[in-house]
Design a protein around this motif. Structure first.
Motif: not given
Length: 129
Positions: A3-21
């Motif tokens: 999960i730490g790599e995905l924000p670097r690749r997309t510019g989307v914060a970790v908490h938003l990635l969790r929300y999308y999940e």
């Protein structure tokens, strides 16, 4: 990728990635340790999600339309015939919201324009304009 790599690749914060999940938009695998594991396709999915949010769709609508969209690099292309009706309905909803906002703006402009000259002068002076 974790999960730490995905924000670097997309510019989307970790908490938003969790929300999308949580909203059923992203489906990362889980390692035995419980850590999320993302694949390369998830980068593209996050970008599609961001594009759809930017055009005014909410996450529940995105969950419905996301499986029926393909990214060609410069645009999203519907791949399911029934998706067009849903997208047109969303477009109409956004158009109505735009009309409503314009009416609100016009009403507010009328109120502002009705202000006496001395009130307008004082307001502008307080803004240092």
């Amino acid at each position: 990728m974790r999960i730490g790599e995905l924000p670097r690749r997309t510019g989307v914060a970790v908490h938003l990635l969790r929300y999308y999940e949580e909203q059923g938009l992203l489906h990362p695998q889980r390692r035995p340790s419980g850590y999320r594991e993302y694949v390369e396709e998830d980068v593209a999915v996050v970008r599609r999600i961001r594009s759809l949010l930017a055009v005014g769709l909410n996450t529940s609508t995105i969950a419905t339309v996301l499986p029926c969209l393909r990214d060609t690099g410069d645009r999203l292309v519907p791949t399911c015939s029934d998706l067009l009706a849903d997208l047109r309905q969303e477009r109409d909803r956004i158009a109505q919201a735009n009309t409503d906002l314009q009416a609100s703006m016009d009403a507010l402009n009328s109120v502002i324009a009705a202000a006496p000259a001395d009130v307008t002068r004082q307001a502008l002076a307080s803004l240092d304009v």
